[in-house]
Design a protein around this motif. Structure first.
Motif, PDB file in Angstrom:
ATOM      1  N   MET A   1     110.435   7.700  41.755  1.00 26.04           N
ATOM      2  CA  MET A   1     110.284   8.658  42.854  1.00 26.04           C
ATOM      3  C   MET A   1     108.913   9.342  42.809  1.00 26.04           C
ATOM      4  SD  MET A   1     111.674  10.211  45.428  1.00 26.04           S
ATOM      5  CE  MET A   1     113.407   9.845  45.331  1.00 26.04           C
ATOM      6  N   ILE A   2     108.609   9.946  41.643  1.00 24.13           N
ATOM      7  CA  ILE A   2     107.286  10.560  41.463  1.00 24.13           C
ATOM      8  C   ILE A   2     106.609   9.888  40.281  1.00 24.13           C
ATOM      9  CG2 ILE A   2     106.037  12.691  40.903  1.00 24.13           C
ATOM     10  CD1 ILE A   2     108.476  14.241  42.046  1.00 24.13           C
ATOM     11  N   GLU A   3     105.382   9.412  40.519  1.00 20.41           N
ATOM     12  CA  GLU A   3     104.632   8.768  39.434  1.00 20.41           C
ATOM     13  C   GLU A   3     103.278   9.448  39.306  1.00 20.41           C
ATOM     14  OE1 GLU A   3     103.928   4.466  38.760  1.00 20.41           O
ATOM     15  OE2 GLU A   3     105.568   4.269  40.216  1.00 20.41           O
ATOM     16  N   ILE A   4     102.984   9.936  38.128  1.00 17.35           N
ATOM     17  CA  ILE A   4     101.697  10.592  37.876  1.00 17.35           C
ATOM     18  C   ILE A   4     100.966   9.744  36.852  1.00 17.35           C
ATOM     19  CG2 ILE A   4     100.617  12.699  36.977  1.00 17.35           C
ATOM     20  CD1 ILE A   4     103.150  14.209  37.864  1.00 17.35           C
ATOM     21  N   ASN A   5      99.828   9.171  37.260  1.00 20.74           N
ATOM     22  CA  ASN A   5      99.126   8.252  36.364  1.00 20.74           C
ATOM     23  C   ASN A   5      97.726   8.736  36.011  1.00 20.74           C
ATOM     24  OD1 ASN A   5     101.276   6.367  36.361  1.00 20.74           O
ATOM     25  ND2 ASN A   5     100.556   5.549  38.337  1.00 20.74           N
ATOM     26  N   ASN A   6      97.500   9.074  34.769  1.00 21.65           N
ATOM     27  CA  ASN A   6      96.175   9.431  34.247  1.00 21.65           C
ATOM     28  C   ASN A   6      95.449  10.462  35.097  1.00 21.65           C
ATOM     29  OD1 ASN A   6      96.499   6.118  33.968  1.00 21.65           O
ATOM     30  ND2 ASN A   6      96.062   7.223  32.058  1.00 21.65           N
ATOM     31  N   VAL A   7      96.169  11.525  35.443  1.00 27.13           N
ATOM     32  CA  VAL A   7      95.585  12.526  36.332  1.00 27.13           C
ATOM     33  C   VAL A   7      94.716  13.516  35.553  1.00 27.13           C
ATOM     34  CG1 VAL A   7      96.153  14.546  37.739  1.00 27.13           C
ATOM     35  CG2 VAL A   7      97.321  12.364  38.128  1.00 27.13           C
ATOM     36  N   SER A   8      93.489  13.717  36.053  1.00 29.78           N
ATOM     37  CA  SER A   8      92.590  14.726  35.481  1.00 29.78           C
ATOM     38  C   SER A   8      92.051  15.593  36.599  1.00 29.78           C
ATOM     39  CB  SER A   8      91.419  14.069  34.756  1.00 29.78           C
ATOM     40  OG  SER A   8      91.883  13.352  33.650  1.00 29.78           O
ATOM     41  N   LYS A   9      91.826  16.851  36.266  1.00 31.02           N
ATOM     42  CA  LYS A   9      91.289  17.779  37.263  1.00 31.02           C
ATOM     43  C   LYS A   9      90.484  18.857  36.551  1.00 31.02           C
ATOM     44  CE  LYS A   9      92.676  21.327  40.558  1.00 31.02           C
ATOM     45  NZ  LYS A   9      92.021  20.905  41.785  1.00 31.02           N
ATOM     46  N   ALA A  10      89.365  19.253  37.166  1.00 33.17           N
ATOM     47  CA  ALA A  10      88.548  20.324  36.585  1.00 33.17           C
ATOM     48  C   ALA A  10      88.136  21.290  37.680  1.00 33.17           C
ATOM     49  CB  ALA A  10      87.310  19.721  35.922  1.00 33.17           C
ATOM     50  N   TYR A  11      88.123  22.571  37.318  1.00 33.90           N
ATOM     51  CA  TYR A  11      87.499  23.562  38.205  1.00 33.90           C
ATOM     52  C   TYR A  11      86.108  23.792  37.646  1.00 33.90           C
ATOM     53  CZ  TYR A  11      92.114  24.981  40.021  1.00 33.90           C
ATOM     54  OH  TYR A  11      93.349  25.018  40.611  1.00 33.90           O
ATOM     55  N   GLY A  12      85.114  23.168  38.240  1.00 31.10           N
ATOM     56  CA  GLY A  12      83.775  23.279  37.682  1.00 31.10           C
ATOM     57  C   GLY A  12      83.763  22.703  36.276  1.00 31.10           C
ATOM     58  N   ALA A  13      83.362  23.510  35.296  1.00 30.34           N
ATOM     59  CA  ALA A  13      83.273  23.001  33.930  1.00 30.34           C
ATOM     60  C   ALA A  13      84.611  23.109  33.204  1.00 30.34           C
ATOM     61  CB  ALA A  13      82.201  23.771  33.156  1.00 30.34           C
ATOM     62  N   PHE A  14      85.563  23.833  33.820  1.00 28.90           N
ATOM     63  CA  PHE A  14      86.837  24.068  33.139  1.00 28.90           C
ATOM     64  C   PHE A  14      87.828  22.947  33.420  1.00 28.90           C
ATOM     65  CE2 PHE A  14      91.086  26.187  33.098  1.00 28.90           C
ATOM     66  CZ  PHE A  14      91.154  26.349  31.721  1.00 28.90           C
ATOM     67  N   GLN A  15      88.220  22.233  32.350  1.00 28.90           N
ATOM     68  CA  GLN A  15      89.148  21.114  32.496  1.00 28.90           C
ATOM     69  C   GLN A  15      90.582  21.650  32.550  1.00 28.90           C
ATOM     70  OE1 GLN A  15      87.645  18.089  32.680  1.00 28.90           O
ATOM     71  NE2 GLN A  15      89.547  17.004  33.130  1.00 28.90           N
ATOM     72  N   VAL A  16      91.245  21.521  33.722  1.00 25.10           N
ATOM     73  CA  VAL A  16      92.603  22.053  33.853  1.00 25.10           C
ATOM     74  C   VAL A  16      93.638  21.019  33.430  1.00 25.10           C
ATOM     75  CG1 VAL A  16      94.015  23.489  35.349  1.00 25.10           C
ATOM     76  CG2 VAL A  16      91.693  22.938  36.020  1.00 25.10           C
ATOM     77  N   LEU A  17      93.400  19.781  33.839  1.00 22.82           N
ATOM     78  CA  LEU A  17      94.330  18.704  33.494  1.00 22.82           C
ATOM     79  C   LEU A  17      93.541  17.559  32.886  1.00 22.82           C
ATOM     80  CD1 LEU A  17      96.498  18.577  36.770  1.00 22.82           C
ATOM     81  CD2 LEU A  17      97.133  19.619  34.584  1.00 22.82           C
ATOM     82  N   THR A  18      94.053  17.011  31.811  1.00 21.58           N
ATOM     83  CA  THR A  18      93.369  15.890  31.171  1.00 21.58           C
ATOM     84  C   THR A  18      94.334  14.735  30.992  1.00 21.58           C
ATOM     85  OG1 THR A  18      92.069  17.518  29.945  1.00 21.58           O
ATOM     86  CG2 THR A  18      91.914  15.234  29.210  1.00 21.58           C
ATOM     87  N   ASP A  19      94.085  13.668  31.732  1.00 18.48           N
ATOM     88  CA  ASP A  19      94.779  12.408  31.524  1.00 18.48           C
ATOM     89  C   ASP A  19      96.308  12.566  31.448  1.00 18.48           C
ATOM     90  OD1 ASP A  19      94.527   9.721  31.378  1.00 18.48           O
ATOM     91  OD2 ASP A  19      94.447   9.638  29.180  1.00 18.48           O
ATOM     92  N   CYS A  20      96.884  13.200  32.440  1.00 15.19           N
ATOM     93  CA  CYS A  20      98.335  13.412  32.435  1.00 15.19           C
ATOM     94  C   CYS A  20      99.054  12.221  33.042  1.00 15.19           C
ATOM     95  CB  CYS A  20      98.695  14.660  33.238  1.00 15.19           C
ATOM     96  SG  CYS A  20      98.070  16.165  32.503  1.00 15.19           S
ATOM     97  N   THR A  21     100.061  11.728  32.366  1.00 12.61           N
ATOM     98  CA  THR A  21     100.851  10.615  32.875  1.00 12.61           C
ATOM     99  C   THR A  21     102.328  10.899  32.639  1.00 12.61           C
ATOM    100  OG1 THR A  21      99.090   9.031  32.399  1.00 12.61           O
ATOM    101  CG2 THR A  21     101.317   8.136  32.682  1.00 12.61           C
TER     102      THR A  21
END
Lengths: 244, 227
Positions: A1-21
């Motif tokens: 139903m929901i698949e999250i694959n290697n998700v990364s996100k940053a606000y500028g230099a701040f890494q909020v999410l790193t490689d979430c699966t």
């Protein structure tokens, strides 16, 4: 139903999410926990595209959330979301809150939408409040209306972003009861919450996050039953929230 | 040293002329406020938009309007717009376009001020409301129209009405285009009868009374809106 694959996100230099699966199967209830600032809320908001991501991909019911061609509004209308601060529309009555999306997004008639809205309101035990405005309700009542509002769109899955964190202690259970009932009916749910009692009762899996990473993604019985096997960070977190 | 006010000036014939002038003043105020709010809302949304050229345009527009005296804008419009309209619509040079050019000038100018009030109002609505509306599947237009703007307007109504009262006072500036508004008419009567000071005092009193009571009403609304 929901698949999250290697998700990364940053606000500028701040890494909020790193490689979430991770993934949530149909009918599964997944609880996401972790210390504040660990990226739980951001992760759950990426699922319906409220927070854009920079890397990785997210599939909801087979639709790629990150594809610019995806009709995000349409996808969001199928995924219910409940927020920490309820976010009912304060300028509308409870009934209007419950029917706005149905009428404007799903194109239902006013009668049909009202009918459906009132049924859901009864289900969360607030039928008598239909004509009030959100400001006249307690926090627990507002959150139950917010759940009913999300359900009124007939979602295929529900996302909960710390639904009880802004509530007074005596109101937490009335909201959890509704969520437990929903889980037992087989709704696909992803809940960011610190309510470990709720997790023990209905979750299938528990995800533990810290500093933007998914450190644990474990079946519930394993997570709570076999504490010795947990990562040090999770042990520390659990010992803090379970023994108070 | 007491100044003798000539009360005979307050006669029915003069009042009728002044009344006509007041209609012109109110017409400009109302148009300015209405167009200002509509065009101002659009400008505010452009300013907040993530599309760069749109937000630049809106920012430039507002900055220019706020950096130039209104009376100058009125004069430019008085000199430019009539010619432009006459050329575009093939009107004879005798057509009186002073009212039209004043209305356009006030509306465009007012929009710049309104857009700043509206922008603050939109930004005052919490981000969670935006998320909640989007999560229900609304597209940007619906989110704004159904959820954000109604709340923003409720919060900023007193400010917009106050701006309307200021605009009402500013309408007296149309005297530069010799348009017969309330102030212009009062001045004309004063000149004709050789009692300019009396008429200007009287006109000032009327402006004061209207604006004073209007602000009282707005203040009351303000209290109500925030309870």
């Amino acid at each position: 139903m929901i698949e999250i694959n290697n998700v990364s996100k940053a606000y500028g230099a701040f890494q909020v999410l790193t490689d979430c699966t991770t993934q949530v199967a149909k009918g599964e209830v997944v609880v996401v926990c972790g210390p504040s600032g660990s990226g739980k809320s951001t992760l759950i908001k990426t699922i319906n595209g409220l927070e854009p991501i920079q890397k990785g991909e997210i599939l909801v019911n087979g639709t790629n959330v990150c594809n610019p061609k995806t009709n995000l509004s349409k996808l969001r209308s199928k995924v219910g979301m409940v927020f920490q601060h309820f976010e009912l529309f304060p300028h509308l009555t409870i009934t209007e809150n419950l029917t706005l999306g149905q009428i404007k997004v799903l194109g239902r008639s006013k009668d049909e939408a009202t009918d459906k809205g009132l049924k859901l309101l009864e289900r969360v035990g607030l039928k008598t409040q239909a004509d009030k405005h959100p400001g006249q309700l307690s926090g627990g009542q507002q959150q139950r209306v917010a759940i009913a509002r999300a359900l009124s769109m007939d979602p295929v899955a529900m996302l909960f972003d710390e639904p009880t964190s802004a509530l007074d202690p005596e109101m937490i259970n009335e909201v959890l009861d509704v969520m437990v009932e929903l889980a037992r009916e087989g709704m696909t749910m992803m809940c960011v919450t610190h309510e470990m009692g709720f997790a023990k009762k209905v979750a299938h899996r528990v995800i533990f996050m810290d500093e933007g990473r998914i450190l644990e993604d474990t079946p519930k019985d394993e997570f709570f039953g076999n504490v010795d096997q947990r990562t040090d960070r999770a042990k520390q977190f659990l010992s803090r929230i379970l023994h108070h | 040293m007491a100044y003798e006010f000539d009360f005979s000036l307050i006669n029915p014939a003069n009042m009728k002329v002044l009344g006509e002038g007041m209609v012109v003043s109110l017409e400009i105020t109302l148009t300015g406020v209405l167009v200002g709010i509509v065009w101002g809302s659009i400008l505010a949304m452009m300013r907040l938009s993530s599309v760069r050229p749109l937000s630049w345009f809106a920012e430039a527009y507002v900055t220019v309007c706020r950096s130039i005296p209104l009376v100058m804008v009125l004069l430019w419009f008085f000199l430019i717009v009539p010619q432009l309209l006459q050329k575009t619509f093939n009107l004879s040079a005798a057509t009186d376009l002073r009212m039209t050019s004043s209305l356009i000038a006030f509306s465009l100018f007012e929009a710049a001020y309104c857009s700043e009030i509206i922008r603050a109002g939109i930004q005052g609505v919490s981000r969670g409301q935006l998320f909640a509306a989007q999560a229900l599947g609304m597209h940007y237009g619906q989110v704004m129209h159904l959820v954000i703007l109604p709340q923003a307007f409720r919060n900023m109504l007193p400010l917009l009405l106050m701006q309307g009262i200021i605009l009402f006072q500013d309408t007296s500036l149309v005297y530069v285009s010799a348009l017969a508004d309330f102030f212009g008419r009062a001045y004309d009567i004063g000149e004709r009868d050789g009692r300019t000071v009396d008429m200007l005092l009287f006109a000032g009193l009327v402006y004061f009374v209207i604006c004073f009571f209007a602000s009282r009403v707005v203040k009351r609304l303000h209290k109500k809106a925030f309870i």
